[in-house]
Design an enzyme around this catalytic site. Structure first.
Site, PDB file in Angstrom:
ATOM      1  N   SER A 323      16.182   7.156  33.770  1.00 23.62           N
ATOM      2  CA  SER A 323      16.252   6.392  32.640  1.00 23.62           C
ATOM      3  C   SER A 323      14.823   6.803  32.176  1.00 23.62           C
ATOM      4  CB  SER A 323      16.650   5.247  33.257  1.00 23.62           C
ATOM      5  OG  SER A 323      15.871   3.937  31.894  1.00 23.62           O
ATOM      6  N   LYS A 347      21.241   8.016  33.732  1.00 23.65           N
ATOM      7  CA  LYS A 347      21.369   7.318  33.063  1.00 23.65           C
ATOM      8  C   LYS A 347      21.110   7.353  31.757  1.00 23.65           C
ATOM      9  CE  LYS A 347      21.930   3.603  35.562  1.00 23.65           C
ATOM     10  NZ  LYS A 347      21.662   2.032  35.758  1.00 23.65           N
ATOM     11  N   GLN A 351      20.127  -0.192  25.513  1.00 25.67           N
ATOM     12  CA  GLN A 351      20.320  -1.705  25.750  1.00 25.67           C
ATOM     13  C   GLN A 351      19.575  -2.002  24.277  1.00 25.67           C
ATOM     14  OE1 GLN A 351      19.714   0.173  28.463  1.00 25.67           O
ATOM     15  NE2 GLN A 351      22.362   0.133  28.483  1.00 25.67           N
TER      16      GLN A 351
END
Length: 493
Positions: A323, A347, A351
């Site tokens: 991430s 990833k 969000q």
């Protein structure tokens, strides 16, 4: 249908869409301390312009679209054999909608979980010290935190947690699973783990502890007569960028001639932290990340840096780099800095959280993030410039010996012990799982050197001693092939 109940349902829906928004940039990663952790930013906004809010209200204005939901609510309330709290039904409906997306990063967090998350990124928390995500329906380790009980117990990225204290996690969502695993300092939890490449599940006992959120570890090394700075970043929390910049300034004051940025085992964190760190290295004429909306619209992010540093830099990654740490690695790679180690976790989504008005939040995936050249690394990871695997014994599993391992046995437990013995300097002759005479001789030599009963058999006591020596060997700098290669590559630039 009761009109008042229909009106109530409408109010619930509208309250959801009018809540304030917190944007998490990067990928959500769940922390098994007391909390859930998410990649993403500290960027708070009063979500939604008036136009956006009006658009959302119009989306939900047709009550016919929700007649089935409201009818189900009425049927349950009026017919179910036991009393059900309104809150339970509403939260169940919200959770069900998110589950239907099939996205492990779009989740509902109740008030308690939100409070625990906010606490965890600010100071410290209690737990086993691992970051997890839901992958293929299983609670999966993204990375253990440096120096945590999870790391000490040998948990590794991509380990799947099947059971907690003998209770299966089948059917549990991520928040429920986290609640089972976390707990007070000093308490023990038994995790049943399925490790990729290992056929049998293994049992791991972890004693929970305080997990401080210390994220930056700088040091100076002498490499080929040159001062080299190494900064390890274990996650991106609120103070990480400030600590990194201070560490970098201190290293530069000491006259470093090269820098290694180590994000191995870094599961991600706050985008604002990685953004500030990248300001040091990425020139202003190229983006360091791209956000893409579902309509294909792209937003590029640039730094204000005029030029690169006047010393070489390499970045270290492994399969636990996820991430936000992948944002850093990708930006550095495409700016011309070598990346050394293993392919990263993979990833690549963003969000946004909406405040539900009662302290709970919905976190929902709203963007993809792309590397500066437009590549989406989700479930693919970032390939390093120079691939380097650690020694094989770095990847062994925790020792679990119910019955002693002896001559002529042939199984994965024997292979695991053989790999460990070889890694710490005792030649078992083979590592294929067959317990040979030479393996027994290696066990005897180990037992003699460590004041154990010399039997040539591996019981639990011998197995634990072998594992302890492996943990020590893993910590030894001379065995860290990836770091040593990064230092070597540094001065080849």
């Amino acid at each position: 249908m009761n009109v008042k109940k229909s009106y109530l349902a409408a109010l619930i829906i509208v309250s959801i869409v009018l809540g304030s928004v917190l944007t998490y940039v990067g990928v959500e990663v769940i922390g098994i301390g007391q909390t859930e952790q998410a990649d993403g930013g500290s960027q708070q906004s009063n979500a939604g312009t008036d136009g956006e809010k009006q658009e959302l209200i119009e989306e939900f204005s047709d009550m016919n679209a929700f007649s089935k939901v409201m009818r189900a609510y009425s049927v349950i309330e009026n017919n179910y054999v036991e009393d059900v709290k309104q809150k339970t039904l509403v939260e169940g409906a919200v959770q069900g909608m998110l589950d239907s997306l099939g996205d492990p990063h779009s989740v509902y967090m109740d008030k308690e979980t939100v409070e625990q998350f906010n606490h965890s990124i600010e100071s410290s928390f209690e737990g086993i010290g691992a970051e997890v995500s839901m992958r293929d329906g299983h609670v999966t380790i993204v990375s253990p935190i440096k120096g945590s009980p999870a790391e000490d117990a040998g948990l590794q990225p991509k380990d799947q947690i099947l059971e907690v204290d003998g209770e299966s996690l089948d059917g549990f969502d991520l928040n429920e699973a986290v609640a089972k695993i976390r707990g007070e300092k000093g308490t023990e939890v038994e995790l049943t783990i399925q490790r990729p490449g290992v056929s049998d599940a293994i049992s791991v006992n972890v004693v929970r502890d305080d997990i401080p959120v210390e994220t930056v570890y700088p040091e100076v090394k002498n490499q080929n007569g040159k001062k080299t700075g190494v900064i390890q970043i274990t996650s991106f929390s609120q103070k990480t960028a400030e600590e990194f910049n201070q560490a970098l300034s201190d290293l530069e004051d000491k006259g470093i001639e090269g820098l290694v940025i180590d994000v191995r085992g870094n599961p991600g964190g706050l985008f604002t932290s990685v953004e500030t760190i990248l300001e040091n290295f990425i020139p202003e004429d190229q983006p360091y990340v791209i956000f893409e909306k579902k309509n294909g619209e792209k937003q590029r992010y640039y730094s204000g840096t005029k030029e690169k540093k006047n010393y070489p830099i390499t970045v270290l990654t492994n399969k636990g780099s996820a991430s936000a740490s992948e944002i850093l690695a990708a930006a550095m790679l495409e700016a011309g800095y070598p990346v050394v180690g293993e392919k990263s976790y993979g990833k690549g989504t963003v969000q946004k959280t909406l405040d539900m008005g009662d302290g709970s939040q919905i976190k929902i995936t709203t963007y993809k993030w792309l590397t500066p050249d437009g590549t989406w690394i989700n479930e693919k990871g970032i390939e390093p410039t120079v691939k380097v695997q650690q020694p094989e014994f770095f990847y062994t599993t925790p020792v679990e010996v119910e019955n002693p391992l002896t001559l002529d046995m042939n199984n994965e437990n024997v292979a695991n012990i053989q790999t460990m013995l070889k890694g710490i300097g005792y030649d078992p002759g083979r590592t294929d799982g067959y317990f040979s005479e030479q393996t027994a001789q290696a066990v005897e030599a180990f037992q003699k050197d460590h004041d154990l009963e010399v039997t040539g058999k591996v019981n639990q006591e011998t197995g634990e001693q072998i594992q302890a020596q492996v943990v020590e060997a893993v910590s030894a700098e001379e065995n860290d092939r990836q770091l040593n290669k990064a230092l070597e590559v540094l001065y080849e630039q």
